[in-house]
Write a protein that holds these residues in place. Sequence first.
Motif, short mmCIF file in Angstrom:
data_model
loop_
_atom_site.label_atom_id
_atom_site.label_comp_id
_atom_site.label_asym_id
_atom_site.label_seq_id
_atom_site.Cartn_x
_atom_site.Cartn_y
_atom_site.Cartn_z
N LEU A 1 0.84 -1.21 -0.09
CA LEU A 1 0.05 -0.07 0.02
C LEU A 1 0.97 1.22 0.11
N ASP A 2 0.33 2.06 -0.83
CA ASP A 2 1.33 3.41 -0.83
C ASP A 2 0.36 4.33 -1.69
N ILE A 3 0.90 5.68 -1.55
CA ILE A 3 0.08 6.63 -2.10
C ILE A 3 1.04 7.67 -3.20
N ASN A 4 0.19 8.28 -4.20
CA ASN A 4 1.11 9.05 -4.91
C ASN A 4 -0.26 10.00 -5.47
N TYR A 5 0.51 10.55 -6.48
CA TYR A 5 -0.48 11.65 -7.43
C TYR A 5 -0.20 11.76 -9.00
N LYS A 6 -1.03 12.37 -9.65
CA LYS A 6 -0.70 12.70 -11.03
C LYS A 6 -1.58 14.09 -11.41
N ILE A 7 -1.10 14.70 -12.23
CA ILE A 7 -1.56 16.28 -12.77
C ILE A 7 -1.97 15.91 -14.02
N GLU A 8 -3.27 15.92 -14.41
CA GLU A 8 -3.72 15.74 -15.68
C GLU A 8 -4.59 16.86 -16.04
N ASN A 9 -4.02 17.59 -17.34
CA ASN A 9 -4.71 18.93 -17.64
C ASN A 9 -4.91 19.81 -16.56
#
Length: 115
Positions: A32-40
């Motif tokens: 289990l981990d967390i992350n992010y992404k930037i889309e538009n």
Amino acid sequence: MAISEFEIKRYEKELDKFIDEHRPPVHVRDQLDINYKIENQSVVLFEIRANFRNPSEKLDIPIAKATYVKTQKVWKIYWQKSDLKWHEYEPVAIVKYLEEFLNVVGQDEYDCFFS
């Protein structure tokens, strides 16, 4: 129109700080981990979990989203319900800054983001 390169760099700094503060302990990050992404115009926070049927496969499970509405200069906050659709986060649907979005998610007052 997408978020500018300058804004992306600034947001990445804030998002990296948030991730560092909220990641699970090192010994469980392979499960289990967390992350992010930037889309538009959106920032999506997601969990990374091992697939129940195939533990060697990882799944990205979205937990929170903020979309920047440039005409209003605000971020709209969404959470993903069990129907797998994005819904406005009713307690705080709109914030002015990305940092406020991260505070709302971090506090998770109504247990909508982290399970």
